[in-house]
Structure formats: structure tokens, C-alpha cells
Write a protein that holds these residues in place. Structure first.
Motif, PDB file in Angstrom:
ATOM      1  N   TRP A   1       0.803  -1.219   0.000  1.00 12.55           N
ATOM      2  CA  TRP A   1       0.000   0.000   0.000  1.00 12.55           C
ATOM      3  C   TRP A   1       0.838   1.272   0.000  1.00 12.55           C
ATOM      4  CZ3 TRP A   1      -4.987   0.200  -1.098  1.00 12.55           C
ATOM      5  CH2 TRP A   1      -5.759  -0.956  -0.939  1.00 12.55           C
ATOM      6  N   ALA A   2       2.161   1.157   0.151  1.00 10.71           N
ATOM      7  CA  ALA A   2       3.016   2.347   0.240  1.00 10.71           C
ATOM      8  C   ALA A   2       2.879   3.272  -0.970  1.00 10.71           C
ATOM      9  CB  ALA A   2       4.476   1.939   0.446  1.00 10.71           C
ATOM     10  N   PRO A   3       2.853   2.754  -2.215  1.00  7.80           N
ATOM     11  CA  PRO A   3       2.679   3.677  -3.353  1.00  7.80           C
ATOM     12  C   PRO A   3       1.364   4.449  -3.290  1.00  7.80           C
ATOM     13  CG  PRO A   3       3.481   1.542  -4.100  1.00  7.80           C
ATOM     14  CD  PRO A   3       3.091   1.377  -2.673  1.00  7.80           C
ATOM     15  N   VAL A   4       0.304   3.791  -2.839  1.00  6.07           N
ATOM     16  CA  VAL A   4      -0.989   4.466  -2.712  1.00  6.07           C
ATOM     17  C   VAL A   4      -0.905   5.567  -1.660  1.00  6.07           C
ATOM     18  CG1 VAL A   4      -3.436   4.174  -2.119  1.00  6.07           C
ATOM     19  CG2 VAL A   4      -2.239   2.402  -3.435  1.00  6.07           C
ATOM     20  N   ILE A   5      -0.274   5.251  -0.526  1.00 11.52           N
ATOM     21  CA  ILE A   5      -0.114   6.250   0.532  1.00 11.52           C
ATOM     22  C   ILE A   5       0.695   7.441   0.013  1.00 11.52           C
ATOM     23  CG2 ILE A   5       0.924   6.694   2.792  1.00 11.52           C
ATOM     24  CD1 ILE A   5       0.321   3.775   3.506  1.00 11.52           C
ATOM     25  N   GLY A   6       1.778   7.159  -0.704  1.00 14.10           N
ATOM     26  CA  GLY A   6       2.606   8.233  -1.244  1.00 14.10           C
ATOM     27  C   GLY A   6       1.843   9.114  -2.224  1.00 14.10           C
ATOM     28  N   ILE A   7       1.065   8.503  -3.104  1.00 17.20           N
ATOM     29  CA  ILE A   7       0.287   9.273  -4.089  1.00 17.20           C
ATOM     30  C   ILE A   7      -0.749  10.138  -3.389  1.00 17.20           C
ATOM     31  CG2 ILE A   7      -1.399   9.063  -5.960  1.00 17.20           C
ATOM     32  CD1 ILE A   7       0.181   6.530  -6.853  1.00 17.20           C
ATOM     33  N   LEU A   8      -1.493   9.544  -2.434  1.00 15.17           N
ATOM     34  CA  LEU A   8      -2.512  10.312  -1.713  1.00 15.17           C
ATOM     35  C   LEU A   8      -1.874  11.429  -0.881  1.00 15.17           C
ATOM     36  CD1 LEU A   8      -4.990   7.515  -0.531  1.00 15.17           C
ATOM     37  CD2 LEU A   8      -5.257   9.117  -2.438  1.00 15.17           C
ATOM     38  N   ALA A   9      -0.682  11.154  -0.346  1.00  8.99           N
ATOM     39  CA  ALA A   9       0.015  12.188   0.440  1.00  8.99           C
ATOM     40  C   ALA A   9       0.337  13.393  -0.430  1.00  8.99           C
ATOM     41  CB  ALA A   9       1.293  11.606   1.044  1.00  8.99           C
ATOM     42  N   VAL A  10       0.836  13.153  -1.623  1.00  2.00           N
ATOM     43  CA  VAL A  10       1.213  14.259  -2.507  1.00  2.00           C
ATOM     44  C   VAL A  10      -0.024  14.991  -3.021  1.00  2.00           C
ATOM     45  CG1 VAL A  10       2.248  14.784  -4.748  1.00  2.00           C
ATOM     46  CG2 VAL A  10       3.446  13.307  -3.145  1.00  2.00           C
ATOM     47  N   ILE A  11      -1.081  14.251  -3.316  1.00  4.09           N
ATOM     48  CA  ILE A  11      -2.339  14.911  -3.686  1.00  4.09           C
ATOM     49  C   ILE A  11      -2.792  15.824  -2.553  1.00  4.09           C
ATOM     50  CG2 ILE A  11      -4.799  14.555  -4.176  1.00  4.09           C
ATOM     51  CD1 ILE A  11      -4.028  11.968  -5.614  1.00  4.09           C
ATOM     52  N   GLY A  12      -2.664  15.333  -1.312  1.00  3.49           N
ATOM     53  CA  GLY A  12      -3.033  16.149  -0.153  1.00  3.49           C
ATOM     54  C   GLY A  12      -2.190  17.398  -0.034  1.00  3.49           C
ATOM     55  N   ILE A  13      -0.880  17.286  -0.356  1.00  2.00           N
ATOM     56  CA  ILE A  13       0.011  18.456  -0.294  1.00  2.00           C
ATOM     57  C   ILE A  13      -0.466  19.541  -1.259  1.00  2.00           C
ATOM     58  CG2 ILE A  13       2.348  19.272  -0.827  1.00  2.00           C
ATOM     59  CD1 ILE A  13       3.353  16.508   0.163  1.00  2.00           C
ATOM     60  N   ILE A  14      -0.720  19.147  -2.491  1.00  3.29           N
ATOM     61  CA  ILE A  14      -1.125  20.126  -3.508  1.00  3.29           C
ATOM     62  C   ILE A  14      -2.552  20.607  -3.264  1.00  3.29           C
ATOM     63  CG2 ILE A  14      -1.447  20.522  -5.966  1.00  3.29           C
ATOM     64  CD1 ILE A  14       1.476  20.197  -5.090  1.00  3.29           C
ATOM     65  N   TYR A  15      -3.439  19.686  -2.965  1.00  2.00           N
ATOM     66  CA  TYR A  15      -4.840  20.064  -2.725  1.00  2.00           C
ATOM     67  C   TYR A  15      -4.943  20.990  -1.517  1.00  2.00           C
ATOM     68  CZ  TYR A  15      -9.764  19.641  -1.478  1.00  2.00           C
ATOM     69  OH  TYR A  15     -11.059  19.919  -1.151  1.00  2.00           O
ATOM     70  N   GLY A  16      -4.231  20.655  -0.438  1.00  2.00           N
ATOM     71  CA  GLY A  16      -4.274  21.492   0.757  1.00  2.00           C
ATOM     72  C   GLY A  16      -3.748  22.892   0.481  1.00  2.00           C
ATOM     73  N   ALA A  17      -2.663  22.982  -0.315  1.00  5.84           N
ATOM     74  CA  ALA A  17      -2.090  24.292  -0.632  1.00  5.84           C
ATOM     75  C   ALA A  17      -3.042  25.111  -1.493  1.00  5.84           C
ATOM     76  CB  ALA A  17      -0.757  24.106  -1.346  1.00  5.84           C
ATOM     77  N   LEU A  18      -3.639  24.481  -2.509  1.00  3.05           N
ATOM     78  CA  LEU A  18      -4.597  25.195  -3.355  1.00  3.05           C
ATOM     79  C   LEU A  18      -5.831  25.593  -2.549  1.00  3.05           C
ATOM     80  CD1 LEU A  18      -4.375  23.076  -6.636  1.00  3.05           C
ATOM     81  CD2 LEU A  18      -3.333  25.307  -6.163  1.00  3.05           C
ATOM     82  N   GLY A  19      -6.237  24.711  -1.624  1.00  5.85           N
ATOM     83  CA  GLY A  19      -7.356  25.055  -0.746  1.00  5.85           C
ATOM     84  C   GLY A  19      -7.050  26.273   0.102  1.00  5.85           C
ATOM     85  N   CYS A  20      -5.805  26.387   0.577  1.00  9.15           N
ATOM     86  CA  CYS A  20      -5.400  27.559   1.361  1.00  9.15           C
ATOM     87  C   CYS A  20      -5.521  28.840   0.536  1.00  9.15           C
ATOM     88  CB  CYS A  20      -3.958  27.401   1.836  1.00  9.15           C
ATOM     89  SG  CYS A  20      -3.738  26.205   3.161  1.00  9.15           S
ATOM     90  N   LEU A  21      -5.091  28.768  -0.720  1.00 14.61           N
ATOM     91  CA  LEU A  21      -5.129  29.954  -1.581  1.00 14.61           C
ATOM     92  C   LEU A  21      -6.552  30.417  -1.856  1.00 14.61           C
ATOM     93  CD1 LEU A  21      -2.310  28.971  -4.085  1.00 14.61           C
ATOM     94  CD2 LEU A  21      -2.234  30.841  -2.438  1.00 14.61           C
ATOM     95  N   ALA A  22      -7.513  29.503  -1.686  1.00 22.00           N
ATOM     96  CA  ALA A  22      -8.909  29.849  -1.974  1.00 22.00           C
ATOM     97  C   ALA A  22      -9.668  30.342  -0.749  1.00 22.00           C
ATOM     98  CB  ALA A  22      -9.630  28.633  -2.559  1.00 22.00           C
ATOM     99  N   GLN A  23      -9.033  30.340   0.427  1.00 21.18           N
ATOM    100  CA  GLN A  23      -9.760  30.653   1.654  1.00 21.18           C
ATOM    101  C   GLN A  23      -9.857  32.154   1.912  1.00 21.18           C
ATOM    102  OE1 GLN A  23     -11.436  28.173   3.097  1.00 21.18           O
ATOM    103  NE2 GLN A  23     -10.468  27.042   1.412  1.00 21.18           N
ATOM    104  N   THR A  24     -10.967  32.534   2.527  1.00 23.40           N
ATOM    105  CA  THR A  24     -11.161  33.924   2.958  1.00 23.40           C
ATOM    106  C   THR A  24     -11.138  34.050   4.480  1.00 23.40           C
ATOM    107  OG1 THR A  24     -13.573  33.640   2.954  1.00 23.40           O
ATOM    108  CG2 THR A  24     -12.544  34.437   0.912  1.00 23.40           C
ATOM    109  N   ASP A  25     -11.116  32.914   5.184  1.00 25.22           N
ATOM    110  CA  ASP A  25     -11.127  32.881   6.652  1.00 25.22           C
ATOM    111  C   ASP A  25      -9.759  32.420   7.142  1.00 25.22           C
ATOM    112  OD1 ASP A  25     -13.177  32.562   9.223  1.00 25.22           O
ATOM    113  OD2 ASP A  25     -11.526  31.137   9.265  1.00 25.22           O
ATOM    114  N   MET A  26      -9.166  33.171   8.064  1.00 25.61           N
ATOM    115  CA  MET A  26      -7.814  32.892   8.535  1.00 25.61           C
ATOM    116  C   MET A  26      -7.697  31.501   9.171  1.00 25.61           C
ATOM    117  SD  MET A  26      -5.664  35.217  11.234  1.00 25.61           S
ATOM    118  CE  MET A  26      -3.993  34.833  11.730  1.00 25.61           C
ATOM    119  N   LYS A  27      -8.655  31.158   9.997  1.00 27.30           N
ATOM    120  CA  LYS A  27      -8.596  29.866  10.698  1.00 27.30           C
ATOM    121  C   LYS A  27      -8.781  28.709   9.722  1.00 27.30           C
ATOM    122  CE  LYS A  27     -10.132  28.104  15.188  1.00 27.30           C
ATOM    123  NZ  LYS A  27     -11.184  28.191  16.214  1.00 27.30           N
ATOM    124  N   ARG A  28      -9.658  28.886   8.748  1.00 26.80           N
ATOM    125  CA  ARG A  28      -9.888  27.836   7.759  1.00 26.80           C
ATOM    126  C   ARG A  28      -8.650  27.650   6.882  1.00 26.80           C
ATOM    127  NH1 ARG A  28     -14.602  25.273   6.518  1.00 26.80           N
ATOM    128  NH2 ARG A  28     -14.713  24.289   4.472  1.00 26.80           N
TER     129      ARG A  28
END
Length: 533
Positions: free
Chosen positions: A282-309
Motif C-alpha cells: 500500500w506504500a505507493p498508494v499512501i505516497g500518491i494520496l500524500a502528494v495529492i493532499g500536499i497540492i490540494y491542501g495548498a490550493l485550498g489555502c489559496l482559496a480561503q477567505t477565513d484565517m482559521k480555515r
């Protein structure tokens, strides 16, 4: 286990918060100051009694130290079995420190239902500590579930406008993960009986089992779902931004600093050493999902209007770096991941504390309405800038040693994992660091620089001559009266200084943490090597 039989230190650490919670049950709810004092005294005592772990833990000693073992439910093979290694020592110290600082910072922040609030925080502390100490699977699961109830009420009672929705979402997600994890635990429990003829929940014994690959693959999936929801990994992360945004500041701090670490701890302490072939599969799956989370989380941050969110989405990205390091199955990667867990706890905990203080002063966390913090509250502005720089991985601060080594570890993954795949993941993860700098600097530029808003006492002239003085009180556009915008208070300095010091100390001298973790990591990877070759 040489230092284990002298004194029940782990039980003392574990139940000190519980004793405080029990005493609070008998205190009149109208005695607010007494309730605060009792809660703070027991939270501080919990931190003090945990300090011997740091000074007495022998990095070259037995794998499990300070072991305590007693019969609990003999008929099903369950025991009261506690012990720590290099992983859990650091996380226990982080938990006791965070618990004390969260309770201390609640002194003026919480004014309603004080008794219930402090009891729940102390019970939550016991649940988190128990999960990090337990070497019996049933005991581990019990403490894992104990944490669920206090956090549900902390969000649902003391949270913001959509608190009930967020509390229920948090509860349901975590409960689903727990049920699936329990199925995995029971599968190992019954397989152990079929092989040895003994019913046992002993984690150290179950790690010695030679589980067939077919069973490993499915049991690892069960653990993966349970722990990935807690981390949380993409796509199981959707409960986190809501829970963080709606929780009271202290709840957000504990959620980010400790509760998320239980998921990654579960992978490193339980799933990988117990099911090495399943981990490799399962390590390749974990690695792929981890990197998706890195990029998705960063793009999600750029879209936020609330500091805490925004800070909440940054946790999705940062925990992605942790999981990428773990997925490499190498000493280098797992050490980086464990360091990243602690660093993330310190840095993101600090960011949530600052966000809570901003909310208390301005009665909003809407980024476009905040500006000029360096003029109105310069110390608060500089602390926000310091935490932002640590979060984006600036060398010399703790965030660097969790983030960049985790990325580098993907260059040479272990045990025959696809080098091409992990090097591709490394490149994508590196892009995530650029995005992290973007969203954190954008947040800081919008909130700290410029002139203070007229809504909060600014306007022409901006108040430059009153940088450390309170500005005039007024009414914001929502009709809420805001008090004078003031700078960091003595209580805040007391609560935040340990974070600031630790972020610098671990950034300048990371060996202070690595020397405790590395022997346990080396031992774990060596065992993986015996199985995986």
C-alpha cells in the motif's frame, strides 16, 4: 525494560488529568476562579510528572521502557499494558505541554460552563496520553474512543455558529474509521489464536506474527482507513476544515497539535511494523494520496477567505509531507516524518493560538477585513510572521526538518518500491513548498501590513504613533462591539513562549529530537528488512 519496574510513572502521567477532572465534579460551578485554578494546577502537574520521561529514557536501552503490566480482562486476554519507546516519549511530552498551555490560555477566553469545559479538556488529555502509551490493542482502542466524546462536546458546545454540524461530522468520520480499525484488530486477534492457541491483544506479541500476505493486505487496508481519517489524508480530510473553523481556539490547538498525530503514530507504531508486506503493497498508494493532499491542501489555502480555515487546510498539506516520508519505508523518511509531526504540532498550534487572539480582538477572521496588525498590535503581528515563516519551512526553524527531509527521502524509497514513482512524487511535493510560501506570505501580507481598517479604529493617519497602544473602541460592520485592539497579554506570553522557544531550539539543533527517535526507527526498519529483504 530496565527502568520499568521502579515506579508506575506512566500511570501517574496518565491519570493526573483524570484526578483533576474528578475533583472538579465536586466543585460548585459558580466558583469560576477555583475551577480555573484546579484545572491549571492539574494540567501543569501532568506536564511536570512527564518530564522524567525525557531525562530518564535510555535511547540505547530496551525497546520498551517504563513498562507497566497487570491483568485486566483475563478471559479475553486483555491487559493493562503500558510502555513507551522513542516515538511515544516525544508525543507524550508534546501532549502534556499542549494540554497545560491550552488550559492556561482558556483563563479569560472561556466564560461559560467553565466546569464542564475544563473537565472535558482533562478527560481528553487522558485519552490522548493513553493512546500513546498503550501496548494492549483493546486498551489502545478504548483510549482512542475516549478522545472522541470530549472533542465532540468541545466543538458542539463552545464552537462557533455551525458548531453542531461540524461536531457531528467530526464524530461520524472518526467513528467510521474506528469501526473499520476494530475489524482489523479483531482479524489479528483471531489469527493469533489460530496460530498460537492464545487469545491476546498484546501489541508486542502480535508484531511477532508471520501474517500471510493476503490477510496482511486487507488488515492493513482496515488500519489505513482508520488512521488516514484521523491524519487526515486526502480524500478523508473534509471533516477537518469544518472542525477547526468551528472549534474554540483551544480545541483547534489540541486537534492540530495532538489528535492528528494519533493517525500518523498509528501507521508508524502499529500498521507498518505489524504488517510489513501489507505496508509495502500500500506504500505507493499512501505516497500518491500524500502528494495529492500536499497540492490540494495548498490550493485550498489559496482559496480561503477565513484565517482559521486557511490554517486548517495547511494542516492537510503539512500532514501530506509527514505521510510521504512514512510511505518511503526508510529510516531517513520515517525520522523526518516523526520530526514533522512534532514540528507541525508546535507551529500549527501557535498559528491557531494567534488566530484565536485575532478573533478575540477583531471579532472576525475574514482576511479581507484584517490589515495593519503590525501597527495596531505589533508584537502579535511579529509572532504571526514568525509562525508563518516556521510553517513554510524556513531553515533554522523546526518546520524545515520535517518538510524538506521528507521530500528528499522520496528520492531513494526502501524495499524495492518504485524509484521512478517516488521521484515523481518528490518533484510534485517540492512544488507544494512553493505554494506553501505563497499562501502563508499572502496571509501575512493581507493581515499584518498596510493601514488598519477604519472598521477597527484605523483610517487616515493609521495610528502610527500608537503602535503599542489600544485604539478607540467602536462597532464593526456586523454590529458587534469590539474592544480596544490591544497587543499580546501576559497570559498569552506565558502560553506562547514555550512554542516560540521550541520552534527555534529544534530548528537550530534538530539532533535534540532525532537522537531520541532514531534508535526506535532503526529497530523498526531493521525488522522490516528481515521480512521484506
Amino acid at each position: 525494560m530496565d527502568n520499568a519496574q521502579n515506579f508506575p510513572l506512566l500511570s501517574l502521567i496518565l491519570f493526573t488529568p483524570t484526578v483533576g477532572a474528578i475533583i472538579l465534579l465536586f466543585v460548585n460551578k459558580r466558583q469560576g476562579d477555583l475551577i480555573r485554578w484546579i484545572a491549571n494546577i492539574f494540567a501543569f502537574a501532568g506536564f511536570v510528572v512527564s518530564l522524567p520521561l525525557w531525562f530518564s529514557y535510555n535511547v540505547q536501552g530496551a525497546e520498551w521502557q517504563f513498562v507497566e503490566r497487570a491483568g485486566w480482562i483475563p478471559s479475553i486476554g486483555a491487559e493493562y499494558f503500558l510502555g513507551v519507546d522513542g516515538f511515544s516519549v516525544l508525543l507524550i511530552l508534546l501532549t502534556t505541554l499542549m494540554g497545560f498551555l491550552a488550559i492556561l490560555s482558556s483563563w479569560t477566553a472561556i466564560t461559560e460552563r467553565l466546569k464542564e469545559y475544563y473537565i472535558l479538556l482533562l478527560v481528553l488529555q487522558t485519552g490522548m496520553l493513553g493512546a500513546f502509551m498503550s501496548l494492549d490493542f483493546l486498551l489502545f482502542f478504548l483510549f482512542w474512543e475516549v478522545m472522541l466524546v470530549p472533542m465532540y462536546f468541545l466543538i458542539g458546545v463552545w464552537g462557533s455558529d455551525r458548531r453542531l454540524y461540524s461536531a457531528i461530522k467530526f464524530f461520524l468520520y472518526t467513528l467510521v474509521g474506528s469501526v473499520v480499525m476494530l475489524l482489523g484488530i479483531l482479524a489479528l486477534y483471531f489469527y493469533n489464536h489460530s496460530v498460537t492457541g492464545v487469545y491476546s491483544f498484546d501489541i508486542t506479541q502480535l508484531q511477532q506474527l508471520n501474517v500471510p500476505f493476503g490477510l496482511q493486505r486487507w488488515v492493513f487496508l482496515a488500519f489505513f482507513l482508520g488512521f488516514a481519517i484521523k491524519v487526515p489524508m486526502f480524500p478523508f480530510h473534509t471533516w477537518l476544515p469544518d472542525a477547526h473553523t468551528q472549534a474554540p481556539t483551544q480545541g483547534s490547538v489540541i486537534l492540530a497539535a495532538i489528535l492528528l498525530k494519533l493517525g500518523t503514530y498509528g501507521f508508524v507504531r502499529i500498521a507498518i511494523p505489524m504488517l510489513p508486506e501489507g505496508a509495502k503493497a500500500w506504500a505507493p498508494v499512501i505516497g500518491i494520496l500524500a502528494v495529492i493532499g500536499i497540492i490540494y491542501g495548498a490550493l485550498g489555502c489559496l482559496a480561503q477567505t477565513d484565517m482559521k480555515r486557511l490554517i486548517a487546510f495547511s494542516s492537510v498539506a503539512h500532514m501530506g509531507f509527514v505521510m510521504l516520508g512514512i510511505s518511503t519505508l526508510t529510516e531517513f523518511g520515517i525520522n523526518a516524518a516523526l520530526f514533522g509531526m512534532v514540528a507541525h504540532g508546535l507551529i500549527t498550534g501557535m498559528l491557531f493560538f494567534v488566530a484565536g487572539s485575532v478573533k478575540h480582538r477583531y471579532h472576525t477572521l475574514e482576511i479581507k477585513r484584517l490589515s495593519g496588525m503590525l501597527i495596531q498590535a505589533p508584537r502579535l503581528g511579529w509572532i504571526l510572521g514568525f509562525a508563518a515563516m516556521a510553517s513554510l519551512g524556513l531553515p533554522g526553524l523546526a518546520g524545515f526538518w520535517g518538510e524538506f527531509p521528507a521530500i528528499l527521502s522520496a528520492y531513494n524509497p526502501g524495499f524495492g518500491l518504485s524509484t521512478a514513482l517516488f521521484r515523481t512524487l518528490m518533484v510534485i511535493a517540492a512544488i507544494g513548498t512553493v505554494l506553501a510560501a505563497g499562501y502563508l506570505l499572502w496571509l501575512y501580507q493581507r493581515t499584518a501590513f498596510g493601514e488598519p481598517s477604519e472598521e477597527f479604529g484605523g483610517g487616515a493617519g493609521g495610528g502610527h504613533g500608537h503602535a503599542t497602544h489600544a485604539l478607540s473602541a467602536g462597532v464593526n460592520e456586523d454590529g458587534d462591539h469590539h474592544d480596544e485592539i490591544y497587543d499580546v497579554t501576559p497570559i498569552e506570553w506565558i502560553a506562547w513562549t514555550p512554542f516560540l522557544i521550541a520552534i527555534v531550539v529544534f530548528g537550530v539543533y534538530p539532533q535534540l529530537m532525532f537522537k531520541v527517535m532514531d534508535p526506535a526507527v532503526t529497530e523498526m526498519v531493521a525488522r522490516l528488512g528481515e521480512t521484506l529483504g
